[in-house]
Design an enzyme around this catalytic site. Structure first.
Site, short mmCIF file in Angstrom:
data_model
loop_
_atom_site.label_atom_id
_atom_site.label_comp_id
_atom_site.label_asym_id
_atom_site.label_seq_id
_atom_site.Cartn_x
_atom_site.Cartn_y
_atom_site.Cartn_z
N GLU A 1 -124.91 19.91 57.77
CA GLU A 1 -124.29 20.47 58.79
C GLU A 1 -124.09 19.57 60.14
O GLU A 1 -125.20 19.62 60.99
CB GLU A 1 -124.76 21.91 59.16
N HIS B 1 -132.15 25.52 59.85
CA HIS B 1 -130.88 25.63 60.48
C HIS B 1 -131.05 25.03 62.00
O HIS B 1 -132.14 25.25 62.59
CB HIS B 1 -130.45 27.01 60.72
P1 PGA Z 1 -120.00 28.19 62.19
O1 PGA Z 1 -121.73 28.03 61.89
O2 PGA Z 1 -119.24 28.28 60.68
O3 PGA Z 1 -119.71 29.45 63.00
O4 PGA Z 1 -119.61 26.93 62.67
C1 PGA Z 1 -121.97 27.20 60.79
C2 PGA Z 1 -123.53 27.14 60.76
O5 PGA Z 1 -124.13 27.28 61.97
O6 PGA Z 1 -124.18 27.40 59.68
#
Ligand code: PGA
Length: 256
Positions: free
Chosen positions: A168, A98
């Protein structure tokens, strides 16, 4: 049609086990109804034991995951959790790499070791990738390609059966929900990631690995992101801690 995979990443929340139980029981109860989905909740690992029993009863479309994993089986690794430990507490998924962990020093090499150890031990590894920022020249494509390649270094095509890619873009995480990536751009990136995986591992392996989008997803933007972005699921942060809104999100995706 394959089930959409909706992963809730609770990060370091909530502060008490009592509140964790409340959120979990509401979500798991409701998730049962959404048969077109595979719902995965990733609470802080210290709460896993609280949920093991009830998640086992919840049925096939509901799973537990951890937010990180270590690659060794056991030994002098203070604070770490092995794949076998996570499996024994009922987890079947793990997030790896992550961006919030990468920001604190986790390298692609570490991510690849975690992803492979998890996948080979029987967990499904959600490998997070994403560019920090966008540039007009499109250098982020090259960045992403290299990040995917080195985060999966050493993987064989058959390992991809237990790998999911969560795309992401960092600039879209934790923002206002209006700042999530536009569905058309999500579509472009999901095609690009499939192409990168195909070049690395072959078509069959690439098709086996679902692509998820994450970054400021809520119940309002989730539907279009999945439908028009043509992703196979979502990685949801904040909205997964709000049982009412998360249920709305699940209902929307289940109905697509
Ligand atoms: P968020 O986080 O939906 O609060 O933007 C997503 C993530 O970091 O996996």
């Amino acid at each position: 049609m394959k089930k959409k995979i909706i992963v809730g990443n609770w990060k370091m929340n909530p502060e008490t086990s009592a509140r964790a139980r409340e959120i979990f029981s509401t979500i798991s109860r409701r998730a049962k109804k959404f048969k077109q989905l595979e719902v995965v909740i990733c609470p802080p690992a210290v709460y896993l034991g609280l949920f093991k029993k009830s998640s086992a009863k919840t049925g096939k479309n509901f799973s537990l995951g951890v937010q990180d994993i270590f690659w060794e089986r056991s030994g002098p690794y203070t604070g770490e959790i092995s794949p076998a430990m996570a499996l024994s507490l009922g987890a079947s998924f793990t997030i790896v790499g992550h961006s919030e962990r990468r920001a604190r020093g986790e390298t692609d090499l570490v991510v690849s070791k975690k992803a492979l150890a998890a996948a080979r031990a029987g967990l499904r590894a959600i490998v997070c990738v994403g560019e920090r920022e966008r540039d007009a020249g499109g250098a982020y494509f090259e960045f992403l390609k290299n990040q995917i390649k080195s985060s999966l270094a050493g993987a064989r095509p058959r390992d991809l059966r237990r790998v999911l890619i969560a795309y992401e873009p960092l600039w879209a995480i934790g923002k206002s929900f209006k700042e999530a990536m536009k569905p058309a751009d999500v579509y472009e990136m999901s095609l690009f990631i499939k192409k990168v995986l195909t070049d690395l591992f072959g078509k069959d392996a690439a098709l086996a690995a679902p692509i998820l989008y994450g970054g400021s997803v809520n119940f309002e933007n989730a539907g279009l992101i999945v439908k028009e972005g043509e992703v196979e699921g979502l990685l949801v942060g904040r909205e997964s801690l709000d049982p009412e809104n998360f249920t709305k999100l699940l209902r929307t995706i289940n109905g697509l």
